[in-house]
Design an enzyme around this catalytic site. Structure first.
Site, PDB file in Angstrom:
ATOM      1  N   GLN A  81      46.540 132.624   1.341  1.00 41.84           N
ATOM      2  CA  GLN A  81      47.723 133.213   1.946  1.00 41.84           C
ATOM      3  C   GLN A  81      47.944 132.571   3.311  1.00 41.84           C
ATOM      4  OE1 GLN A  81      45.239 135.058   0.617  1.00 41.84           O
ATOM      5  NE2 GLN A  81      46.160 136.355  -0.950  1.00 41.84           N
ATOM      6  N   ASP A 130      54.063 133.696  -4.978  1.00 43.63           N
ATOM      7  CA  ASP A 130      54.611 134.862  -4.273  1.00 43.63           C
ATOM      8  C   ASP A 130      55.237 134.457  -2.942  1.00 43.63           C
ATOM      9  OD1 ASP A 130      53.405 136.216  -6.370  1.00 43.63           O
ATOM     10  OD2 ASP A 130      51.698 136.890  -5.195  1.00 43.63           O
ATOM     11  N   ARG A 179      57.215 138.787  -9.816  1.00 39.25           N
ATOM     12  CA  ARG A 179      56.241 139.769 -10.282  1.00 39.25           C
ATOM     13  C   ARG A 179      56.176 140.858  -9.227  1.00 39.25           C
ATOM     14  NH1 ARG A 179      50.007 137.532  -9.539  1.00 39.25           N
ATOM     15  NH2 ARG A 179      50.194 136.709  -7.410  1.00 39.25           N
ATOM     16  N   TRP A 237      54.500 143.140  -6.568  1.00 36.87           N
ATOM     17  CA  TRP A 237      53.305 143.227  -5.733  1.00 36.87           C
ATOM     18  C   TRP A 237      52.915 144.697  -5.671  1.00 36.87           C
ATOM     19  CZ3 TRP A 237      53.239 142.869   0.317  1.00 36.87           C
ATOM     20  CH2 TRP A 237      51.911 142.982   0.776  1.00 36.87           C
TER      21      TRP A 237
END
EC number: 3.1.1.11
Length: 380
Positions: A192, A241, A304, A306
């Site tokens: 991340q 993401d 998607r 989270w």
């Protein structure tokens, strides 16, 4: 004439793919349903201000050695009149933190385009507090407006996703214009590394480039707190993401580009909208595309959920756990996705479930709240 006829047939087939109610793997809104997802509903009474870049109250490089120093000066000056910070063309290897303040700020690049003014740094969520201090500690001193943001991150054993942000906004009414913001961290596997994070209401982002890989743009980190943003004419690139969060965010005239190389698949949106909030992410008049390798693999997923704070699908509680909300409408989707099943399982492992009933509750949290309407392109 035969060629023209085939082109018309192909166009008709593409249009039919966006015919309501769609399928359980790709639900499509009717025109009546789509009317509920207009910009005004996401803005909830807010009218974004006209953005001006003709004024410079503070100019980086003219009395302010860093962007953070100019931000500190603007906040310390106080008041409620908007203050303008000009960032001349160039590359700035630093982070920028804007803490909660009543001073409305506009930060803008002074170059001819967003690519002329670049704020870029490699900040991974895996950094230790010590390594983080070495990387950014020189920008902050005790007593500075954003010092508590810095010190909170520096005290951690690993700084985590939130503290990996290159540009971090916790103040309302901030405007970010004509800038490139990049987190250049590109570690393999899960890494991340946030370019821009907004945790506040009434944020405007215009004509920017947000560059990263995993978690490029963290838009909203407030649970059930209203955090509205209007993002216009902005390019956003990443792989996993790369647009995520809980905000009520409108993306208008934007380009979302999925990157290959670090990851074999990509997920564009990962909202964690509170189940009580009807309006999460709205994508309108935009483009969703990706690297050429995805034209073969079709491994780009539109979204998607989270399931923030939910460790496994068995721990998911309908109506209590986050249930991401997303509408993609009047947008060009390139041939980089699986057109029959463009959505992936949630981060908790919860299987994607779309509602294709002819009569349906669009906020039924027993289903994913991902919808499309009137999109075009080979991926539509």
């Amino acid at each position: 004439m035969k060629i023209v006829g085939l082109l018309l047939l192909a166009a008709a087939i593409a249009s039919a793919d966006q015919t309501a109610p769609g399928t359980s793997t790709r639900p499509i809104l009717t025109s009546t349903e789509a009317s509920s997802y207009a910009k005004s509903n996401y803005l909830q009474g807010w009218s974004p201000s006209t953005i001006s870049t003709s004024t410079a109250d503070y100019t980086v490089g003219s009395g302010y050695s860093t962007i953070q120093a100019a931000v500190n000066a603007a906040i310390n000056a106080g008041g409620t009149t908007r203050k303008y910070i000009k960032i001349p063309a160039g590359t700035y290897s630093e982070v920028v933190y804007i803490p909660s303040t009543d001073v409305p700020l506009t930060l803008y690049g002074g170059g001819s385009s967003a690519s002329s003014t670049v704020i870029s740094l490699s900040v991974s969520a895996t950094l230790t507090g010590s390594a983080y201090k070495t990387a950014v500690g020189s920008l902050f001193s005790s007593g500075d407006p954003a010092y508590s943001m810095y010190s909170g991150c520096a005290s951690k054993s690993a700084i985590g996703t939130t503290c990996s942000s290159v540009f971090w906004v916790k103040a309302a009414a901030v405007q970010i214009v004509n800038l490139t913001i990049e987190n250049s961290s590109k570690n393999s596997g899960t890494d991340q590394a946030v370019a821009l994070q907004t945790n506040a209401d009434k944020i405007q982002i215009d004509n920017c480039r947000l560059l990263g890989h995993q978690d490029t743009f963290f838009s909203g980190n407030g649970g059930s707190t209203v955090q509205r943003s209007h993002v216009t004419d902005t390019y956003i690139a990443g792989d996993v993401d790369f647009v995520f969060g809980s905000g009520s965010t409108i993306f208008e005239g934007c380009t979302f580009h999925a990157l290959s190389g670090r990851s074999t698949e990509a997920v564009v949106f990962a909202p964690d909208t509170d189940p009580s909030i009807s309006y999460g992410y709205l994508v309108v008049d935009s483009t969703i595309t990706g690297d050429t390798s995805f034209a073969t693999s079709k491994e780009v997923h539109l979204a998607r959920s989270w399931d923030n704070g939910v460790s496994s699908s068995s721990d998911y509680v309908v109506g209590t756990s986050p249930n991401g909300q997303l509408v993609i409408r009047t947008t060009t989707i390139d041939d980089v996705i699986d057109t029959t099943a463009p959505y992936a399982a949630a981060t908790s492992g919860r299987a994607y479930s779309g509602d294709a009933a002819s009569s349906r509750n669009l906020n039924n949290n027993n289903y994913n709240r991902f919808w499309e309407y009137a999109n075009t392109g080979d991926g539509a």
